[in-house]
Design a protein around this motif. Structure first.
Motif, PDB file in Angstrom:
ATOM      1  N   UNK B 285       0.785  -1.177   0.018  1.00  0.00           N
ATOM      2  CA  UNK B 285       0.014  -0.086   0.000  1.00  0.00           C
ATOM      3  C   UNK B 285       0.961   1.332   0.126  1.00  0.00           C
ATOM      4  N   UNK B 286       0.756   2.214  -0.701  1.00  0.00           N
ATOM      5  CA  UNK B 286       1.529   3.371  -1.071  1.00  0.00           C
ATOM      6  C   UNK B 286       0.863   4.355  -0.214  1.00  0.00           C
ATOM      7  N   UNK B 287       1.858   5.549   0.183  1.00  0.00           N
ATOM      8  CA  UNK B 287       1.417   6.745   0.760  1.00  0.00           C
ATOM      9  C   UNK B 287       0.412   7.319   0.026  1.00  0.00           C
ATOM     10  N   UNK B 288      -0.802   8.157   0.555  1.00  0.00           N
ATOM     11  CA  UNK B 288      -1.575   8.659  -0.153  1.00  0.00           C
ATOM     12  C   UNK B 288      -2.610   7.643  -0.959  1.00  0.00           C
ATOM     13  N   UNK B 289      -2.747   6.457  -0.561  1.00  0.00           N
ATOM     14  CA  UNK B 289      -3.618   5.652  -1.141  1.00  0.00           C
ATOM     15  C   UNK B 289      -4.294   4.787  -0.407  1.00  0.00           C
ATOM     16  N   UNK B 290      -5.595   4.509  -0.669  1.00  0.00           N
ATOM     17  CA  UNK B 290      -6.399   3.591  -0.049  1.00  0.00           C
ATOM     18  C   UNK B 290      -6.508   2.313  -0.764  1.00  0.00           C
ATOM     19  N   UNK B 291      -6.241   1.256  -0.069  1.00  0.00           N
ATOM     20  CA  UNK B 291      -6.231  -0.049  -0.721  1.00  0.00           C
ATOM     21  C   UNK B 291      -7.485  -0.562   0.057  1.00  0.00           C
ATOM     22  N   UNK B 292      -8.394  -0.914  -0.526  1.00  0.00           N
ATOM     23  CA  UNK B 292      -9.827  -1.658   0.127  1.00  0.00           C
ATOM     24  C   UNK B 292      -9.534  -3.249  -0.299  1.00  0.00           C
ATOM     25  N   UNK B 293      -9.646  -4.003   1.153  1.00  0.00           N
ATOM     26  CA  UNK B 293      -9.703  -5.246   0.892  1.00  0.00           C
ATOM     27  C   UNK B 293     -11.084  -5.866   1.193  1.00  0.00           C
ATOM     28  N   UNK B 294     -11.579  -6.579  -0.149  1.00  0.00           N
ATOM     29  CA  UNK B 294     -12.919  -7.093  -0.037  1.00  0.00           C
ATOM     30  C   UNK B 294     -12.978  -8.384   0.226  1.00  0.00           C
ATOM     31  N   UNK B 295     -14.132  -9.074   0.768  1.00  0.00           N
ATOM     32  CA  UNK B 295     -14.068 -10.669   0.939  1.00  0.00           C
ATOM     33  C   UNK B 295     -15.081 -10.831   1.794  1.00  0.00           C
ATOM     34  N   UNK B 296     -15.690 -12.151   1.726  1.00  0.00           N
ATOM     35  CA  UNK B 296     -16.845 -12.416   2.454  1.00  0.00           C
ATOM     36  C   UNK B 296     -16.168 -12.794   3.925  1.00  0.00           C
ATOM     37  N   UNK B 297     -17.001 -12.392   5.067  1.00  0.00           N
ATOM     38  CA  UNK B 297     -16.161 -12.510   6.210  1.00  0.00           C
ATOM     39  C   UNK B 297     -15.623 -13.629   6.597  1.00  0.00           C
ATOM     40  N   UNK B 298     -14.607 -13.924   7.291  1.00  0.00           N
ATOM     41  CA  UNK B 298     -14.056 -15.176   7.559  1.00  0.00           C
ATOM     42  C   UNK B 298     -13.032 -15.750   6.457  1.00  0.00           C
ATOM     43  N   UNK B 299     -12.761 -15.016   5.577  1.00  0.00           N
ATOM     44  CA  UNK B 299     -11.875 -15.459   4.451  1.00  0.00           C
ATOM     45  C   UNK B 299     -10.397 -15.101   4.805  1.00  0.00           C
ATOM     46  N   UNK B 300     -10.020 -14.629   6.144  1.00  0.00           N
ATOM     47  CA  UNK B 300      -8.652 -14.546   6.311  1.00  0.00           C
ATOM     48  C   UNK B 300      -8.340 -12.985   6.537  1.00  0.00           C
ATOM     49  N   UNK B 301      -9.323 -12.229   6.363  1.00  0.00           N
ATOM     50  CA  UNK B 301      -9.134 -10.688   6.395  1.00  0.00           C
ATOM     51  C   UNK B 301      -8.442 -10.382   7.782  1.00  0.00           C
ATOM     52  N   UNK B 302      -9.613 -11.039   8.761  1.00  0.00           N
ATOM     53  CA  UNK B 302      -9.121 -10.606  10.106  1.00  0.00           C
ATOM     54  C   UNK B 302      -7.904 -10.951  10.742  1.00  0.00           C
ATOM     55  N   UNK B 303      -7.417 -12.204  10.158  1.00  0.00           N
ATOM     56  CA  UNK B 303      -6.130 -12.880  10.532  1.00  0.00           C
ATOM     57  C   UNK B 303      -5.188 -11.829  10.125  1.00  0.00           C
ATOM     58  N   UNK B 304      -5.152 -11.607   8.830  1.00  0.00           N
ATOM     59  CA  UNK B 304      -4.453 -10.570   7.981  1.00  0.00           C
ATOM     60  C   UNK B 304      -4.160  -9.448   8.754  1.00  0.00           C
ATOM     61  N   UNK B 305      -5.141  -8.761   9.160  1.00  0.00           N
ATOM     62  CA  UNK B 305      -5.003  -7.467   9.952  1.00  0.00           C
ATOM     63  C   UNK B 305      -4.451  -7.571  11.142  1.00  0.00           C
ATOM     64  N   UNK B 306      -4.790  -8.802  11.909  1.00  0.00           N
ATOM     65  CA  UNK B 306      -4.280  -9.155  13.141  1.00  0.00           C
ATOM     66  C   UNK B 306      -2.693  -9.339  13.212  1.00  0.00           C
ATOM     67  N   UNK B 307      -2.411  -9.898  12.077  1.00  0.00           N
ATOM     68  CA  UNK B 307      -0.885 -10.331  11.873  1.00  0.00           C
ATOM     69  C   UNK B 307      -0.126  -8.942  11.650  1.00  0.00           C
ATOM     70  N   UNK B 308      -0.827  -8.138  10.914  1.00  0.00           N
ATOM     71  CA  UNK B 308       0.050  -6.971  10.419  1.00  0.00           C
ATOM     72  C   UNK B 308       0.154  -5.979  11.791  1.00  0.00           C
TER      73      UNK B 308
END
Lengths: 388, 523
Positions: B285-308
């Protein structure tokens, strides 16, 4: 909301805090009256005896104050632990370890002037309790061992060490010579005797130390960054971790401080005692008189607030003094007081349910007075007024 | 429309319900005709759920009357309501995970075989219902094995099995992919054609317009309008909900992209069950940019965020902020590196309910020199700082000493945003930033995120709400079953394409097709 309304609300909240536990105590005493009656004593005169012995005259008040010292110190330690969401049932063991190490220090050290000697032995007691508290803290933080179990187990370990030490290496040589072998130390150096605060009354320096400690714990919890971290961890481990607060270290710190207060209580119990020795009777609560457990009751009764713990400790200390008087005057077994203590705990702990319900109702009403939803966002002038 | 279709099966007249200090419902009229889908639209706290709880027998109204098929009734418990043919499909499913589908459906019902269970009979009936309504589900599967969409089908079958004539659907689409939503709506239409009446609760305006026969809008406990999809628009509905014009698509300047500030390289993260929830994800993700992460809940988004964010230790992979690798699994180090996180579980991770506003704002900075001298907190400065933040982020609160749990969802989110953004982070992770938040606050939060983007922060927005992703993102990444399906530029993205990717289909390379089935569904 205007400041006046706020102040009134604050006052009401405090009132509820007093009224509900008071009702609980009264209810427990009523039930206790029934017990007194079945034992063939007049409940009213029984309670009058109790009350006047504990609070009726200066001498009684002094006795009450002395009895309340370990209760208060253990209680404020419990406030720290429970506020950090660790359950410390190890007050007994922490008291014992603090007292033992302080006694050893007093016996082993060269004779120092009191100004140095008293702070030294009390600090050793404090540190001893801290170590005994930190052990279950570390076990919980790193190995996820339930602190409830480990603190209880360490009580037993501490008591056994004490029994061994007081019967063996530390026993008063005179007891050996006389052959009575009471498990107690020799008379500790006079320079470690806690001085009396007032002429002619038995209340000693330990009471002042306990009061100051209660204030210090309040400052710690609500005025320092460390206390802030402990309370965050206590209220929400997840949120604390997310905010970068070291949760494991906080758990150890909380238990260490909690144990330190109990250790200090143990040391004061030794150096403030009339016999100026560390004495036990061989039973598990022989040295502490169950202060390590009753301190939990004191803290819960005070709503885990260190300053409210002061009147709470005085109340329970007074009950201990009153119990002795009751036993003497009416020939009622003092076990009744233990039962009465238990009743008060049951009533107070259950009354917490009512307090929370009342409070929740009030909070909901307060919040909903200010409709928050649906109003335009963005910096608005209304907010300034609200915040002022 | 036939005469029968107009006949109301349910009438609620002049319903009033007060809680201490608040009017949840006042003089609310609501009626439901046979065979229609009637939407109840409103922000959080508008009184929708109170009204539905009255209908479901959970609350008793202070005023007004309730009629079913013309006869006045009193519903004093959910079992009363069920006996009258009213069923509620909750947002959080009420299923026992360790039981099978058939057992769950039979739960609480009298067996046809006396004290013995009659699961075979139940299973047969479930089969009939699935065929009739297009609700595919295996009656003998354990519920915990089912995906969210399947669990929902079980809930619906449960209601149909009890022969409900009135179904209350509480935000049923929140956990589904757009494709699944289409199927679900088809089921709902079939049910309506059969003569059942549906109450649809939602705040997603395009869904409301697609599905409803009629729409009733609530605001502050009162009905602000009744309309139907042919005679209204999204803008008008939003205005009725909020009481003023709402900017549904905020204008934003073109992204001024510089180099990558957040880099995620070959990240593998274990989920709660021990299987890999995130498999080999690469993102920048670049400065000055919004990256949207889409997905149905439970497909790893939460774990990704928690790891980051250091809350979960990744199995492998590197996370860099401004090119510097950050210590894994250490939230403090991650924060020091300049990363801020608006967590998904607002009341669990983001704020402490029993702490007051000031204490909550202090969670990150309490150790800093400006707020803490020799270990003592400097309340004068802290107070000033917090007052400034509360004002700047328009947090509505009576005082700084108010416990956070007394604030509305939107205000808590603003509070968290105030704390997270006050340090002007290099990287911001915002998970479900406006879920459960009223429109006004959501609009404000979006504007804040956009401002942060202009300021050069690299923002990763994780959301299940495609509207939100489309409104905020410069690029859209899609996750399915722990893998990154691809990244699409906002201008080239369509709802259909993103929806297909969410379902595991890559429209660009059909050979990839469905993403590998993870152990969570196969075991």
């Amino acid at each position: 909301m205007s400041p006046e309304v706020n102040r009134v609300n604050h006052f009401k909240a405090n009132l509820i805090r007093i009224v509900i536990p008071a009702c609980a105590v009264v209810s427990a005493l009523l039930l206790g009256a029934v017990m007194l009656g079945t034992l063939g004593a007049n409940p009213l005169s029984g309670y009058v005896t109790m009350f006047s012995a504990a609070f009726g005259n200066l001498e009684g008040l002094a006795n009450t104050a002395v009895k309340s010292i370990p209760l208060l110190l253990v209680g404020i330690g419990i406030c720290i632990a429970f506020r950090s969401s660790v359950i410390n049932i190890g007050g007994e063991g922490q008291m014992v370890v603090g007292a033992l190490l302080a006694s050893v220090t007093a016996l082993a050290a060269p004779d120092l002037p009191s100004v140095v000697f008293i702070p030294l032995v009390l600090t050793v007691g404090f540190a001893g309790g801290a170590v005994w508290g930190a052990i279950p803290g570390a076990l919980k933080a790193y190995f996820n061992v339930s602190e409830i179990l480990s603190t209880i187990m360490l009580n037993i370990v501490a008591v056994q060490i004490m029994n061994f030490m007081l019967r063996g290496p530390m026993i008063d040589p005179e007891e050996v010579a006389r052959g009575t072998r009471i498990p107690q130390t020799a008379r500790l150096p006079e320079n470690t005797d806690l001085p009396m605060l007032l002429d002619g009354l038995r209340v000693h320096l330990g009471f002042l130390i306990a009061l100051l400690a209660a204030v210090a714990v309040w400052v710690l919890l609500w005025r320092t960054a460390l206390g802030f971290r402990l309370r965050s961890v206590g209220l929400s481990r997840d949120a604390a971790r997310y905010a970068g607060i070291p949760v494991k270290r906080s758990i150890i710190t909380a238990l260490a401080f909690s144990g330190a207060m109990a250790g200090l209580a143990g040391a004061i119990l030794v150096f403030g005692s009339e016999s100026h020795r560390m004495v036990t009777d061989g039973s598990s609560t022989g040295f502490t008189g169950s202060a390590g457990f009753n301190g939990i009751v004191v803290a819960l009764f005070a709503g885990l607030h260190p300053l409210w713990s002061i009147p709470s400790a005085l109340l329970f200390g007074g009950m201990l003094v009153g119990a002795n008087a009751l036993q003497r005057a009416l020939q009622v077994p003092s076990a009744l007081i233990i039962a009465l203590n238990g009743l008060i705990v049951v009533f107070v702990v259950s009354s917490e349910y009512f307090r929370q319900r009342v409070q929740r109702g009030r909070e909901v009403a307060q919040t909903l007075d200010e409709p928050a939803a649906g109003v335009a966002a963005g910096a608005d002038p209304q907010l300034e007024r609200v915040v002022e | 429309m036939t005469v029968e279709a107009v006949f109301p099966v349910l009438e609620m007249r002049g319903i009033g319900k007060r809680f201490p200090g608040v009017i949840a419902n006042e003089n609310v009229d609501f009626d439901l005709r046979k065979g229609e889908v009637h939407t109840l639209l409103g922000e959080n706290g508008a009184g929708k759920s109170t009204l539905m709880k009255i209908l479901y027998g959970l609350y008793r109204p202070d005023a007004g009357e309730l009629r079913l098929n013309g006869r006045p009734v009193r519903l004093s418990s959910p079992s009363d309501a069920i006996a009258h043919g009213i069923c509620m499909i909750h947002q959080h499913f009420m299923l026992v995970p360790s039981l099978t589908v058939a057992e769950n459906v039979a739960l609480g019902l009298r067996s046809t075989r006396g004290p013995l269970t009659d699961l075979r009979h139940v299973a047969r009936r479930i089969g009939e219902l699935s065929d009739a309504f297009g609700l595919q589900v295996d009656p003998f599967a354990d519920v915990w094995q089912l995906a969210v969409g399947e669990r929902q089908r079980v809930e619906i079958i449960k209601a149909l099995y009890r022969d409900a004539s009135i179904l209350i659907l509480d935000e049923p689409t929140a956990v589904l992919t757009p494709r699944e939503v289409d199927d679900l709506f088809e089921t709902f239409r079939r049910m309506a054609r059969q003569g059942r009446s549906l109450i649809f609760i939602s705040h997603k305006l395009h869904e409301v317009l697609t599905l409803s026969d009629r729409i009733t809008v609530l605001r502050n406990g009162r009905v602000t309008g009744e309309t139907d999809p042919c005679n209204t628009s999204r803008e008008e509905l939003a205005r009725m909900m909020v009481g003023r014009d709402v900017n549904l698509a905020p204008e934003k300047p073109a992204a001024t992209v510089c180099e990558a500030r957040l880099q995620i390289e070959n990240l593998v993260v274990a989920g709660d069950r021990g299987t890999d929830a995130v498999c080999d994800v690469n993102l920048a993700v670049c400065g000055g940019e919004v990256l949207g992460l889409a997905g149905v809940s439970g497909n790893g988004q939460r774990e990704l965020a928690e790891a980051v964010c250091g809350l979960r230790k990744p199995k492998s992979g590197v996370i860099r902020v401004d090119g510097q690798p950050v210590a894994p699994g250490n939230p403090k180090a991650v924060r020091k590196a300049g990363l801020a996180y608006v967590p998904e579980e607002r009341m669990r991770d983001g704020a402490i309910g029993d702490f007051n506003i000031m204490e909550n704002l202090l969670l990150l900075d309490h150790g800093e020199k400006r707020f803490c001298r020799n270990g003592f907190l400097r309340f004068g400065r802290i107070f000033k700082h917090c007052r400034k933040l509360v004002r700047a982020y328009a947090v509505k609160t009576p005082t700084l000493e108010t416990p956070a749990k007394n604030l509305s969802g939107g205000n808590i989110q603003k509070l968290i945003l105030a704390r997270e953004l006050s340090g002007n982070p290099k990287v911001l992770i915002a998970a479900q930033p406006t879920r459960g938040v009223d429109i006004g606050a959501a609009e404000y939060i979006h504007a804040r995120l956009a401002r942060q983007r202009t300021g050069g922060t690299a923002t990763l927005v994780i959301s299940e709400d495609l509207d939100e992703i489309f409104a905020l993102a410069d690029r859209i990444a899609v996750m399915c079953q722990g893998r990154l399906m691809g990244i699409v530029d906002r201008h080239e993205a369509t709802r259909e394409r993103i929806g297909l990717m969410m379902a595991g289909v890559d429209p660009d390379s059909p050979s990839k097709d469905y993403c590998p089935v993870s152990e969570s569904t196969s075991r």
